[in-house]
Design an enzyme around this catalytic site. Structure first.
Site, PDB file in Angstrom:
ATOM      1  N   HIS A  54       0.855  -1.200   0.000  1.00 26.34           N
ATOM      2  CA  HIS A  54       0.000   0.000   0.000  1.00 26.34           C
ATOM      3  C   HIS A  54       0.880   1.235   0.000  1.00 26.34           C
ATOM      4  CE1 HIS A  54       0.789  -0.559   4.269  1.00 26.34           C
ATOM      5  NE2 HIS A  54       0.213   0.595   4.578  1.00 26.34           N
ATOM      6  N   HIS A  56       1.366   3.905   2.015  1.00 22.06           N
ATOM      7  CA  HIS A  56       1.836   4.674   3.176  1.00 22.06           C
ATOM      8  C   HIS A  56       3.355   4.841   3.184  1.00 22.06           C
ATOM      9  CE1 HIS A  56      -2.085   3.941   5.651  1.00 22.06           C
ATOM     10  NE2 HIS A  56      -2.181   4.995   4.857  1.00 22.06           N
ATOM     11  N   ASP A  58       5.654   4.823   5.361  1.00 17.99           N
ATOM     12  CA  ASP A  58       6.540   3.891   6.077  1.00 17.99           C
ATOM     13  C   ASP A  58       6.633   2.536   5.377  1.00 17.99           C
ATOM     14  OD1 ASP A  58       3.827   3.503   6.871  1.00 17.99           O
ATOM     15  OD2 ASP A  58       4.478   2.351   8.613  1.00 17.99           O
ATOM     16  N   HIS A  59       6.005   2.414   4.213  1.00 16.36           N
ATOM     17  CA  HIS A  59       6.126   1.179   3.414  1.00 16.36           C
ATOM     18  C   HIS A  59       6.800   1.428   2.067  1.00 16.36           C
ATOM     19  CE1 HIS A  59       3.615  -1.409   6.060  1.00 16.36           C
ATOM     20  NE2 HIS A  59       3.316  -0.207   6.501  1.00 16.36           N
ATOM     21  N   HIS A 112      -7.620  -1.082   5.295  1.00 18.04           N
ATOM     22  CA  HIS A 112      -6.610  -0.161   5.848  1.00 18.04           C
ATOM     23  C   HIS A 112      -6.453   1.020   4.892  1.00 18.04           C
ATOM     24  CE1 HIS A 112      -3.026   1.164   7.955  1.00 18.04           C
ATOM     25  NE2 HIS A 112      -2.307   1.037   6.858  1.00 18.04           N
ATOM     26  N   ASP A 129      -0.248  -3.863   6.091  1.00 18.77           N
ATOM     27  CA  ASP A 129      -0.922  -3.406   7.309  1.00 18.77           C
ATOM     28  C   ASP A 129      -2.371  -3.873   7.350  1.00 18.77           C
ATOM     29  OD1 ASP A 129       1.423  -2.176   7.947  1.00 18.77           O
ATOM     30  OD2 ASP A 129       0.675  -0.119   7.743  1.00 18.77           O
ATOM     31  N   HIS A 167       4.464  -4.826  10.394  1.00 26.75           N
ATOM     32  CA  HIS A 167       4.984  -4.231  11.636  1.00 26.75           C
ATOM     33  C   HIS A 167       5.165  -5.267  12.727  1.00 26.75           C
ATOM     34  CE1 HIS A 167       4.488   0.151  10.775  1.00 26.75           C
ATOM     35  NE2 HIS A 167       3.503  -0.263   9.987  1.00 26.75           N
TER      36      HIS A 167
END
Ligand SMILES: [Zn+2]
Length: 249
Positions: A54, A56, A58-59, A112, A129, A167
């Site tokens: 996805h 985001h 942090d990915h 998400h 996530d 995570h």
């Protein structure tokens, strides 16, 4: 096939998927470039693809730097074009993506985010996530009923499927599991295990079915703990579990 876990940032995981037959590799969710460079170098493989679950930050934070150094394709859901930097291919539910002689199947799992996808590769699934060990992602863009369907599709994979999530939230997730289902001995065992050994990945679908309240929406004890009516549908139950988890400290 080999899968190397690459810890990134505070508690993110990227994964290096190695095709041992061809010496080629793909990375799932490179949060940042440096640890991925090191993992690729150590593996002695040629990085050929970036598989994003996805959009985001942090990915996908390492995507641009990786594309500037390697000749790689960048996968993401077709609806994430423009949101995933450098995306070269938009995939959909049922699409296949390959690295070396390995081929993964894409599952579209909105909830998400609207463009969230999971990659199913042999007996492994990369869930981003959407599904965590002991928990699930927050509903930033999707609805509880979308998430219920998405998690149901992951839960329906073979019980032996290994779960590689985005995570390291396992211990905190399981503390919530214990809070809403006190009599669950599998949860108590899983908490001990998570305290003893990090990374907790990979888990298994079988273990998630026993310990993850987001997959155990019909469990009477969970429904009683959260005041969910016995006859309420699973999406309603998921929304209640989500709300309680968000408020849990
Ligand atoms: Zn996310």
């Amino acid at each position: 096939m080999r899968i190397d876990v690459i810890p990134c940032l505070q508690d993110n995981y990227a994964y290096l998927i190695v095709c041992e037959q061809t010496g080629e590799s793909a990375v799932v969710d490179p949060s940042e470039a440096a640890p991925v460079f090191r993992a690729v170098e150590k593996s002695g493989t040629r990085l050929r693809a970036i598989w994003c679950t996805h959009h985001h930050g942090d990915h996908v934070g390492g995507v641009e730097e990786l594309t500037s150094r390697f000749d790689v394709e960048v996968m993401g859901h077709v609806s994430d074009r423009g949101r995933i930097p450098g995306q070269t291919r938009g995939v959909e539910d049922g699409s296949e993506v390959s690295v070396g002689s390995l081929t993964a199947r894409v599952l579209h799992v909105p909830g998400h985010t609207t463009g969230a996808i999971a990659y199913v590769l042999d007996d492994a699934v990369f869930t981003g996530d959407t599904l965590f060990l002991g928990g699930a992602g927050r509903l930033f863009e999707g609805t509880a009923s979308q998430m219920e369907v998405s998690l149901g599709r992951l839960a329906a994979l073979s019980p032996q499927t290994r779960v590689y999530c985005g995570h390291e939230y396992t211990e905190a997730n399981l503390r919530f599991s214990a809070h809403v289902e006190r009599s669950n001995v599998d949860v108590a065992k899983a908490i001990e295990q998570a305290r003893r050994q990090v990374p907790t990945v990979p888990g298994t679908i079988e273990q998630e079915l026993r310990t993850n309240p987001f997959l155990r929406l019909d469990a009477l004890e969970i429904r009683q703990a959260l005041g969910i009516a016995p006859g309420a549908d699973r999406a309603t139950a998921l929304a209640a579990v989500r709300g309680a988890k968000n408020a849990f400290r």
